[in-house]
Write an enzyme that holds these catalytic residues in place. Structure first.
Site, PDB file in Angstrom:
ATOM      1  N   TYR A  24     -26.558  34.175  -1.997  1.00 18.41           N
ATOM      2  CA  TYR A  24     -26.361  35.184  -3.324  1.00 18.41           C
ATOM      3  C   TYR A  24     -25.929  34.363  -4.206  1.00 18.41           C
ATOM      4  CZ  TYR A  24     -24.323  38.298  -6.641  1.00 18.41           C
ATOM      5  OH  TYR A  24     -24.269  39.001  -7.831  1.00 18.41           O
ATOM      6  N   ALA A  79     -20.359  37.230 -10.754  1.00 22.39           N
ATOM      7  CA  ALA A  79     -19.966  38.415  -9.908  1.00 22.39           C
ATOM      8  C   ALA A  79     -19.273  38.170  -8.642  1.00 22.39           C
ATOM      9  CB  ALA A  79     -21.075  39.385  -9.735  1.00 22.39           C
ATOM     10  N   SER A 106     -16.238  38.794 -15.671  1.00 21.68           N
ATOM     11  CA  SER A 106     -17.537  39.505 -15.365  1.00 21.68           C
ATOM     12  C   SER A 106     -17.286  41.095 -15.362  1.00 21.68           C
ATOM     13  CB  SER A 106     -18.423  39.172 -14.014  1.00 21.68           C
ATOM     14  OG  SER A 106     -19.310  40.282 -13.552  1.00 21.68           O
ATOM     15  N   GLN A 133     -17.251  40.167 -20.079  1.00 24.30           N
ATOM     16  CA  GLN A 133     -18.695  40.244 -20.374  1.00 24.30           C
ATOM     17  C   GLN A 133     -19.032  41.690 -19.852  1.00 24.30           C
ATOM     18  OE1 GLN A 133     -20.758  40.687 -16.918  1.00 24.30           O
ATOM     19  NE2 GLN A 133     -22.419  40.883 -18.165  1.00 24.30           N
ATOM     20  N   TYR A 135     -22.549  44.607 -19.704  1.00 23.32           N
ATOM     21  CA  TYR A 135     -23.829  45.202 -19.745  1.00 23.32           C
ATOM     22  C   TYR A 135     -23.707  46.420 -20.336  1.00 23.32           C
ATOM     23  CZ  TYR A 135     -24.977  41.771 -16.169  1.00 23.32           C
ATOM     24  OH  TYR A 135     -25.409  40.551 -15.214  1.00 23.32           O
ATOM     25  N   THR A 161     -24.332  40.501 -22.251  1.00 28.97           N
ATOM     26  CA  THR A 161     -25.525  40.144 -21.737  1.00 28.97           C
ATOM     27  C   THR A 161     -26.803  41.061 -22.157  1.00 28.97           C
ATOM     28  OG1 THR A 161     -24.387  39.345 -19.658  1.00 28.97           O
ATOM     29  CG2 THR A 161     -26.788  39.697 -19.469  1.00 28.97           C
ATOM     30  N   LYS A 230     -25.115  36.862 -24.908  1.00 33.79           N
ATOM     31  CA  LYS A 230     -25.436  35.991 -23.778  1.00 33.79           C
ATOM     32  C   LYS A 230     -26.633  36.079 -23.393  1.00 33.79           C
ATOM     33  CE  LYS A 230     -23.816  34.531 -19.192  1.00 33.79           C
ATOM     34  NZ  LYS A 230     -25.099  34.944 -18.612  1.00 33.79           N
ATOM     35  N   SER A 252     -28.339  31.068 -22.888  1.00 35.75           N
ATOM     36  CA  SER A 252     -28.223  31.153 -21.423  1.00 35.75           C
ATOM     37  C   SER A 252     -29.630  31.909 -20.804  1.00 35.75           C
ATOM     38  CB  SER A 252     -27.175  31.919 -20.936  1.00 35.75           C
ATOM     39  OG  SER A 252     -27.281  32.329 -19.613  1.00 35.75           O
ATOM     40  N   HIS A 254     -29.318  32.880 -17.622  1.00 32.55           N
ATOM     41  CA  HIS A 254     -28.826  33.543 -16.560  1.00 32.55           C
ATOM     42  C   HIS A 254     -28.748  33.002 -15.486  1.00 32.55           C
ATOM     43  CE1 HIS A 254     -27.696  37.924 -16.286  1.00 32.55           C
ATOM     44  NE2 HIS A 254     -27.433  37.783 -14.933  1.00 32.55           N
ATOM     45  N   ARG A 257     -31.469  33.510 -12.614  1.00 34.13           N
ATOM     46  CA  ARG A 257     -31.473  34.658 -11.805  1.00 34.13           C
ATOM     47  C   ARG A 257     -32.280  35.763 -12.118  1.00 34.13           C
ATOM     48  NH1 ARG A 257     -27.335  33.982  -8.111  1.00 34.13           N
ATOM     49  NH2 ARG A 257     -26.878  36.352  -7.932  1.00 34.13           N
ATOM     50  N   GLY A 286     -25.919  26.776 -17.958  1.00 33.39           N
ATOM     51  CA  GLY A 286     -27.165  26.642 -17.073  1.00 33.39           C
ATOM     52  C   GLY A 286     -27.138  24.939 -16.636  1.00 33.39           C
ATOM     53  N   GLY A 308     -20.735  28.050 -14.206  1.00 36.11           N
ATOM     54  CA  GLY A 308     -20.592  29.389 -13.337  1.00 36.11           C
ATOM     55  C   GLY A 308     -20.550  29.130 -11.988  1.00 36.11           C
ATOM     56  N   ARG A 309     -21.614  28.611 -11.261  1.00 39.50           N
ATOM     57  CA  ARG A 309     -21.733  28.452  -9.908  1.00 39.50           C
ATOM     58  C   ARG A 309     -20.587  27.434  -9.461  1.00 39.50           C
ATOM     59  NH1 ARG A 309     -27.361  29.007 -11.057  1.00 39.50           N
ATOM     60  NH2 ARG A 309     -28.478  30.921  -9.667  1.00 39.50           N
TER      61      ARG A 309
END
Length: 368
Positions: A24, A79, A106, A133, A135, A161, A230, A252, A254, A257, A286, A308-309
């Site tokens: 994920y 997330a 997030s 962040q 939505y 976003t 973003k 970005s 995303h 994703r 990214g 991020g990751r």
């Protein structure tokens, strides 16, 4: 085992995480072409250092939208941090505050924004550098409630976003049957407001194809927070962002994703820099995995980058200490790279320090 790079930290984190959770976090849309391109593109940008400049020790500190930070490296919104560590976003917030940088929390956090802010303040002497962040939801009343909670928690900016009118399709999640959080875990910011607090039933995030520039105009009317957009990848959208009053843009895709085969963000950056023409700050995320990647983005015109990751890998490995390790590793690498390039500050970076190596065309069967 001592880790000496973010990729080594990822490998160690993968060994600890449930395979479905790792997929994920690591996975992307469709064939994951963009996921791979984001990282690979940095290798095609080479450094041309200057020498004998007497630049002295490098200074990494900078200011973004009035927020003073120790280095131009922020934490991008991701997330479900509790899937990586039981402390979740609390641990991430403490690490960010300890490093003197900004965490973008997030909307899909597994810890409520109020608790994330409290965790950050506990480390930074009562101060925190948090952005939220968002939505924008079709239910604007609920969206406004979220904004009010972010304001009350002390967030300085709202990061909207804008690249998600629909959910991206992720083959790894489909294969693993990953479609919900485990029992006892939820997106705490999505609870229905009860008596002014987010303590009711948990809503689902709605991705709406009706999102438009009018949505940004509405947001500008309901909050005085700084607004960062973003997901901008097209130069014309960058110009529109300036025209509609955005305070900053985060270039970005995303993390690959959402829509696959979008170009690597570092390759998109120069055109966005030209379009914005210095009128608002530019950030980029990214594929950042080395301090030299940070340097390259700054030299091309970004004011800061976000990761991020790698934060999730550090969190999975050792909680707050793991995130702190990731941030310190990038800080140290950037400091060394600046010195080796003859720069005394991040503000000394210019495009002439870079050289683009041509990408070799793949061999196509039958071509001569």
């Amino acid at each position: 085992m001592q880790a000496y790079s973010l990729r080594e930290i990822e490998r160690e984190a993968q060994a600890k995480l449930d395979p479905g959770v790792y997929d994920y976090f690591a996975g992307g849309a469709d064939d994951e072409t963009t996921v791979r391109s984001n990282e690979a593109a940095f290798a095609h940008i080479e450094l041309l250092p200057r020498v004998l400049r007497g630049a002295g020790s490098a200074r990494l500190d900078t200011t973004i939208l009035g927020c003073q930070i120790s280095m131009p490296i922020l934490i991008s919104p991701t997330a479900f941090h509790k899937l990586a560590h039981s402390e979740g976003e609390r641990a991430t917030a403490r690490a960010a505050a300890g490093a003197g940088t900004i965490m973008i929390v997030s909307m899909a956090s597994t810890v409520a924004i109020e608790e994330v802010a409290a965790a950050a303040r506990s480390t930074s002497g009562g101060k925190s550098s948090l952005w939220f962040q968002l939505y924008i939801q079709p239910d604007l009343g609920f969206t406004e409630c979220l904004i009010r909670r972010a304001e009350a928690a002390g967030c300085y900016a709202v990061v909207v976003t804008v690249d998600s009118p629909a959910f991206g399709r992720k083959n790894r999640d489909l294969r693993n049957g990953f479609n919900d959080l485990p029992s006892g875990m939820c997106c705490e910011n999505l609870r229905e407001p009860v008596n002014g607090n987010g303590s009711g039933k948990v809503r689902q995030i709605v991705f709406s194809p009706d999102l438009s520039w009018k949505s940004i105009e509405w947001l500008r009317q309901v909050t005085e927070l700084k607004i960062v957009l973003k997901g901008i990848v097209h130069p014309e959208d960058a110009k529109l962002a300036v025209r509609h009053g955005a305070d900053a843009v985060l270039v970005s895709n995303h993390g690959g994703r959402q829509l696959d085969t979008v170009p690597a963000t570092i390759n998109l950056l120069p055109a966005i820099v030209d379009a914005v023409d210095g009128r608002i700050p530019l950030l980029l995320d990214g594929g950042i995995r080395r301090g030299t990647d940070v340097l390259k983005a700054l030299a091309l015109g970004a004011d800061a980058v976000a990761i991020g990751r790698p934060v999730l890998w550090g969190l999975a490995l050792a909680g707050e200490a793991g995130v702190a390790q990731v941030l310190e590793m990038l800080r140290s690498e950037l400091d060394r790279a600046l010195t080796l390039c003859g720069c005394g500050s991040v503000r000394d970076l210019t495009p002439d320090l870079l050289q683009f190596r041509p990408v070799e065309e793949p061999c196509v069967r039958g071509r001569v």
